[in-house]
Motif scaffolding. Structure first.
Motif, mmCIF file in Angstrom:
data_model
loop_
_atom_site.group_PDB
_atom_site.id
_atom_site.type_symbol
_atom_site.label_atom_id
_atom_site.label_comp_id
_atom_site.label_asym_id
_atom_site.label_seq_id
_atom_site.Cartn_x
_atom_site.Cartn_y
_atom_site.Cartn_z
ATOM 1 N N ALA A 46 41.527 40.481 58.556
ATOM 2 C CA ALA A 46 41.474 41.647 59.026
ATOM 3 C C ALA A 46 42.712 42.506 58.367
ATOM 4 O O ALA A 46 42.317 43.991 58.733
ATOM 5 C CB ALA A 46 41.075 41.959 60.499
ATOM 6 N N ASP A 47 43.624 41.734 58.065
ATOM 7 C CA ASP A 47 44.861 42.578 57.501
ATOM 8 C C ASP A 47 45.162 42.685 56.229
ATOM 9 O O ASP A 47 45.248 41.563 55.189
ATOM 10 C CB ASP A 47 45.817 41.886 58.395
ATOM 11 C CG ASP A 47 47.226 42.551 58.247
ATOM 12 O OD1 ASP A 47 47.604 43.197 57.064
ATOM 13 O OD2 ASP A 47 47.884 42.879 59.279
ATOM 14 N N LYS A 48 44.955 43.944 55.616
ATOM 15 C CA LYS A 48 45.189 44.043 54.079
ATOM 16 C C LYS A 48 46.491 43.662 53.678
ATOM 17 O O LYS A 48 46.737 42.836 52.557
ATOM 18 C CB LYS A 48 45.010 45.600 53.908
ATOM 19 C CG LYS A 48 45.397 45.898 52.296
ATOM 20 C CD LYS A 48 45.114 47.622 51.945
ATOM 21 C CE LYS A 48 45.473 47.932 50.598
ATOM 22 N NZ LYS A 48 45.062 49.126 50.563
ATOM 23 N N SER B 167 35.943 40.894 60.928
ATOM 24 C CA SER B 167 37.288 40.912 60.361
ATOM 25 C C SER B 167 37.045 41.560 59.142
ATOM 26 O O SER B 167 37.901 42.329 58.850
ATOM 27 C CB SER B 167 37.929 39.606 60.267
ATOM 28 O OG SER B 167 38.228 38.998 61.922
ATOM 29 N N LEU B 168 36.400 41.131 58.085
ATOM 30 C CA LEU B 168 35.971 41.536 56.923
ATOM 31 C C LEU B 168 35.753 43.015 57.060
ATOM 32 O O LEU B 168 36.227 43.799 56.084
ATOM 33 C CB LEU B 168 35.286 40.724 56.175
ATOM 34 C CG LEU B 168 35.464 39.424 55.677
ATOM 35 C CD1 LEU B 168 34.482 38.743 55.017
ATOM 36 C CD2 LEU B 168 36.764 39.517 54.704
ATOM 37 N N LEU C 21 38.498 45.431 57.688
ATOM 38 C CA LEU C 21 39.432 45.449 56.434
ATOM 39 C C LEU C 21 39.308 46.492 55.504
ATOM 40 O O LEU C 21 38.527 46.858 54.861
ATOM 41 C CB LEU C 21 39.249 44.145 55.552
ATOM 42 C CG LEU C 21 40.441 43.924 54.431
ATOM 43 C CD1 LEU C 21 41.905 43.673 54.979
ATOM 44 C CD2 LEU C 21 40.185 42.614 53.616
#
Length: 738
Positions: free
Chosen positions: A93-95, A147-148, A151
């Motif tokens: 989830a974190d770029k 999560s995706l 993002l």
């Protein structure tokens, strides 16, 4: 600076022409758990559990992925061993974390993810971490997609997500009629959902819901076949072709493998493709290589050669019986009458489907299910199209999935759902057997579901079905994927979901029909004239425009129904509408389609299809004047009942009293039919016994050659003999073949 990836390219249609763009940046993330006991993170009490559940072959899978994607395709590859649930979901989830992990400044054009671990139903994937109580921590596929979705910046990126874990505990072995499936609870195995409704998402599951995926010391079938296929590619291929070909390989190889005490294990991969911006193509491999070792312990080494299209559906059973029949069922609301009629004409005239159209209702769905179960065994594909915004349940449609109904296992089952809001359907099962027309396949293979949200997409579908490409070797899967292209990144309930293990095309087959000749009289006083089938067909076309009646008469079993069906088919091809009347229950008629037209009716007086013991008993009492006790005694001799569904068989067997063994009974039946046909040829006069016996001897000789697999034409039998015997209604011979 890292060189551009060599995985593939995008193709889109802009300003009236195709535009190709290379996928220069490709990330591949392999998340895997080996379940190796670790004293630092696992309690001592769990050592036995981890030793028993250690994932042999995990390192082989990761090694194959690295060689395929990093070394041969120049992708940015990272293998993530045993992350905690929290760390994994946070990463996805974190770029910024992902950019740091892959040492990049921008998000990729393609993001390929592999999740390799143990798993269970409802998307459960197990980590090899324990909570404070010593229990295994798990996460779900839904949590991964959530999560995706959160993002930012990934909307335009193609996300190819591969799940390798088991999705249940059921063995998805090749169907075996000798096995017991009463407790085989696979109700969710063919579940279709719109979730996750993410744009530019492709999901590839190693197997269907509720079933096991197979892995050995030399790796999993899933990973090995993906890597092997990409390594052997000698031509650029669309994504859907590559995935279907991998499905075909896993499906075929998994049926002939022995692992431990299990024989003929099976596996049915599942593909889900949601809305896309562009079509994706894999590049060919510049230096094709074989991925070693094989999960079958390298017993089968694939040669380095051009991949042939063996994956195309053969339209034949395991025993080389032709499965060339095609049936289509269309269920729609009154507002869809126009497009329904156009679809009926397209399927009928262009792809040789025998098609039925009905108004959508629960009674129509039940009738649909009845018809599918009663289709002839040589039907090789069934297509269902539903036009409706709301349907309470798709359970009725999903009943043609295995394993308790083996008739359709392995055969293509196509579903087109247009403007449908329902998000899932589950399976129900009924049993039926026809071994000569079976295809060796796993219980859940063969289905292809396409859900379209509006009439514009249907127009594009109609154009595909009405074109020539399907008849010239182009696969349905490849032609369907452009329907998923949309310009918006908003959620759109369109998808393609498939376990169809073949690339499916629709060759134009010659009709298997022996054209008979007829004797024709205008009235009682006129002399007989010879009439060919083609002449009769032309007269039938004229009859539809005039008020004329034709009577087709012969002894039972001579082929009147077959002739009427062939005439009906030819009339439909010539754009005449033919009305089929189906009698399901006594005194109730169901009309499939109704048009304003001239009406020609073909009657089979007193020769209905008997689908229950009660209807058989009714026929015996009314037609053969048998008592209730005689009927019960007669029917007890035929426990299977299938042989009695044919009214001619029921009638003749009743006249032979149904005693003795089946071979002797049918000797009497064949003799009676032969006698009837010879007497008909002799203008109703009796014939000598020696003529009957001479014809029976010819039948026996041909039957023995057919059973032994020899050529029918030879000593004692010539082509003219076979043509004469076609009129007896016992067997059909075409070009010297039965």
């Amino acid at each position: 600076m890292k060189k551009p990836a060599k995985l593939g390219f995008f193709q889109s249609f802009q300003d009236g022409k195709f535009v190709t763009q290379r996928a220069e940046s490709v990330w591949v993330l392999a998340v895997h758990y080996d379940f190796k006991f670790n004293e630092e993170k696992h309690p001592a009490s769990s050592k036995k559990f981890f030793n028993e559940h250690f994932r042999n072959g995990d390192d082989v899978d990761v090694g194959n992925l690295r060689k395929t994607f990093e070394e041969r395709r120049n992708c940015n590859f990272y293998d993530f061993l045993s992350p905690t649930k929290e760390k994994l979901l946070e990463l996805l989830a974190d770029k910024d974390q992902l950019l740091q992990l892959f040492e990049c400044k921008d998000l990729p054009d393609v993001f390929v993810l592999f999740f390799l671990s143990h798993g269970n139903e409802n998307g459960v994937i197990y980590s090899d971490h324990c909570d404070k109580d010593g229990l295994i921590v798990s996460f779900t596929t839904d949590e991964i997609f959530q999560s995706l979705e959160s993002l930012t910046g990934l909307e335009k990126c193609l996300k190819l997500v591969n799940f390798g874990p088991c999705r249940g505990l059921l063995d998805d072995a090749k169907y075996d009629s000798e096995n017991e499936y009463e407790n085989y609870d696979n109700r969710n195995s063919c579940r279709i959902t719109f979730e996750p409704a993410m744009h530019n998402l492709v999901v590839f599951y190693s197997t269907v819901e509720t079933t096991e995926a197979v892995r050995a010391k030399t790796g999993s079938w899933f990973v090995w076949n993906i890597c092997s296929y990409l390594n052997l590619m000698r031509e650029d291929e669309p994504l859907i072709i590559a995935l279907t070909s991998i499905q075909w390989r896993i499906h075929n190889e998994s049926q002939s493998c022995r692992m431990g005490n299990k024989l003929f294990l099976g596996q049915t991969p599942e593909v889900k493709i949601l809305s896309q911006d562009s079509l994706f193509f894999f590049y060919k491999n510049e230096k094709p290589v074989v991925c070693q070792p094989s999960p079958k312990d390298a017993l089968r080494r694939l040669p380095v050669k051009k991949i042939r299209r063996d994956e195309l559906y053969s339209w034949q059973s395991d025993k080389s019986q032709n499965l060339r029949g095609r049936r289509a069922f269309i269920l729609s609301t009154p507002t869809a009458d126009d497009i329904t009629n156009r679809l009926v004409d397209t399927l009928r005239q262009n792809l040789q489907f025998e098609t039925s159209a009905r108004k959508l209702s629960m009674s129509a769905i039940k009738l649909y299910f009845h018809d599918v179960l009663k289709l002839e065994p040589d039907v090789g594909c069934v297509l269902t199209c539903v036009f409706s915004q709301k349907i309470a349940s798709f359970g009725h449609f999903a009943r043609i999935y295995g394993p308790k109904i083996d008739k359709w296992i392995g055969k293509p089952k196509l579903f087109f759902l247009v403007d449908v809001e329902q998000q899932a359907f589950q399976t129900e099962n009924i049993s039926l057997k026809r071994c000569e027309y079976k295809i060796s396949a796993t219980n859940h293979s063969g289905w292809l579901v396409v859900i379209l949200r509006d009439k514009k997409q249907f127009e594009r579908l109609l154009k595909i079905l009405d074109g020539d490409e399907l008849k010239r070797g182009k696969s349905l899967q490849e032609l369907l994927t452009p329907l998923l292209l949309i310009s918006s990144t908003k959620k759109s309930n369109i998808l393609l979901n498939s376990t169809l293990q073949y690339l499916l095309d629709f060759p134009v087959w010659p009709r298997i029909f022996v054209k008979p000749d007829f004797k024709f009289k205008l009235d009682e006083n006129s002399s007989e004239q010879n009439f060919s089938f083609d002449q009769l067909l032309q007269e039938a076309k004229i009859t539809l425009k005039e008020s004329r009646v034709w009577i087709l008469s012969s002894v039972a079993g001579a082929g009147k129904t077959t002739i009427l069906k062939e005439i009906a088919f030819e009339l439909k091809q010539a754009e005449f509408h033919v009305l089929n009347v189906i009698m399901l229950q006594k005194h109730r008629l169901y009309f499939e389609t109704c048009f304003k037209m001239k009406l020609t009716v073909g009657l089979r007086a007193k020769e209905l299809s008997f689908s229950s013991m009660d209807s058989m008993k009714f026929a015996l009492i009314t037609e053969k004047k048998k008592s209730e006790e005689e009927c019960s005694h007669f029917l007890r001799n035929f426990k299977g009942g299938n042989i009695l569904e044919n009214p001619l068989h029921l009638s003749l067997l009743a006249e032979c009293e149904g005693e003795d063994n089946l071979y002797r009974i049918y000797e009497k039946v064949v003799k009676r039919k032969t006698k009837q046909c010879l007497e008909m040829q002799n203008e109703g006069n009796t014939v000598a016994e020696w003529r009957i016996e001479k014809t029976l001897k010819l039948h026996r000789l041909i039957a023995s050659r057919f059973i032994s697999g020899g050529c029918l034409i030879g000593q004692g039998v010539n082509k003219e003999d076979l043509e004469k015997l076609n009129g007896f209604g016992i067997a059909t011979y075409i070009n010297g073949m039965a």
